[in-house]
Design a protein around this motif. Sequence first.
Motif, mmCIF file in Angstrom:
data_model
loop_
_atom_site.group_PDB
_atom_site.id
_atom_site.type_symbol
_atom_site.label_atom_id
_atom_site.label_comp_id
_atom_site.label_asym_id
_atom_site.label_seq_id
_atom_site.Cartn_x
_atom_site.Cartn_y
_atom_site.Cartn_z
ATOM 1 N N TYR A 1 40.573 41.987 43.295
ATOM 2 C CA TYR A 1 40.604 42.761 42.063
ATOM 3 C C TYR A 1 39.870 41.999 40.970
ATOM 4 C CZ TYR A 1 44.592 44.810 44.497
ATOM 5 O OH TYR A 1 45.409 45.394 45.414
ATOM 6 N N ARG A 2 39.246 42.747 40.110
ATOM 7 C CA ARG A 2 38.601 42.127 38.955
ATOM 8 C C ARG A 2 39.045 42.873 37.712
ATOM 9 N NH1 ARG A 2 33.862 39.216 40.137
ATOM 10 N NH2 ARG A 2 33.511 39.059 42.375
ATOM 11 N N CYS B 1 37.982 48.172 46.795
ATOM 12 C CA CYS B 1 37.751 49.445 47.473
ATOM 13 C C CYS B 1 36.867 50.369 46.657
ATOM 14 C CB CYS B 1 39.078 50.126 47.778
ATOM 15 S SG CYS B 1 39.903 50.820 46.334
ATOM 16 N N GLY B 2 36.569 49.978 45.415
ATOM 17 C CA GLY B 2 35.684 50.796 44.601
ATOM 18 C C GLY B 2 36.414 51.574 43.530
ATOM 19 N N TRP C 1 48.910 49.581 38.637
ATOM 20 C CA TRP C 1 47.900 50.441 39.258
ATOM 21 C C TRP C 1 47.254 49.733 40.446
ATOM 22 C CZ3 TRP C 1 42.675 49.266 39.627
ATOM 23 C CH2 TRP C 1 41.895 50.261 40.222
ATOM 24 N N MET C 2 46.928 48.477 40.237
ATOM 25 C CA MET C 2 46.257 47.736 41.313
ATOM 26 C C MET C 2 47.090 47.704 42.583
ATOM 27 S SD MET C 2 44.610 44.539 39.388
ATOM 28 C CE MET C 2 43.084 44.747 38.471
ATOM 29 N N HIS D 1 43.877 52.828 48.199
ATOM 30 C CA HIS D 1 42.557 52.260 48.396
ATOM 31 C C HIS D 1 41.656 53.274 49.069
ATOM 32 C CE1 HIS D 1 43.688 48.273 47.152
ATOM 33 N NE2 HIS D 1 44.764 48.363 47.882
ATOM 34 N N ARG D 2 40.481 53.344 48.518
ATOM 35 C CA ARG D 2 39.486 54.239 49.113
ATOM 36 C C ARG D 2 38.701 53.450 50.139
ATOM 37 N NH1 ARG D 2 36.539 56.642 43.941
ATOM 38 N NH2 ARG D 2 35.670 54.572 44.076
ATOM 39 N N HIS D 3 38.716 53.936 51.324
ATOM 40 C CA HIS D 3 37.989 53.231 52.361
ATOM 41 C C HIS D 3 36.657 53.911 52.608
ATOM 42 C CE1 HIS D 3 41.420 50.734 53.237
ATOM 43 N NE2 HIS D 3 42.167 51.810 53.125
ATOM 44 N N GLU D 4 35.698 53.120 52.898
ATOM 45 C CA GLU D 4 34.365 53.672 53.114
ATOM 46 C C GLU D 4 34.393 54.603 54.315
ATOM 47 O OE1 GLU D 4 31.177 50.941 53.055
ATOM 48 O OE2 GLU D 4 32.268 49.537 51.804
#
Length: 58
Positions: free
Chosen positions: A13-14, A30-31, A45-46, A51-54
């Motif tokens: 996380y950033r 994950c974007g 939230w984090m 998580h959105r996976h590709e």
Amino acid sequence: MTTGSGPAAGEVYRVHWLPGTDLLHGSCHCGAEHTDDDPVEMWGWMLTHEHRHEESHR
Ligand SMILES: [Zn+2]
């Protein structure tokens, strides 16, 4: 890749302050992105967003 055990690794996380505001902007590996003025909410939230996976790797 050999993932699948959840977000256990660090530095995925950033978060930065948005210049000139009281807002935090966070982005996940994950974007996903999120903006909040409350660090606690940001961490919440984090830890809880999906998580959105590709999907190009199916
Ligand atoms: Zn994520």
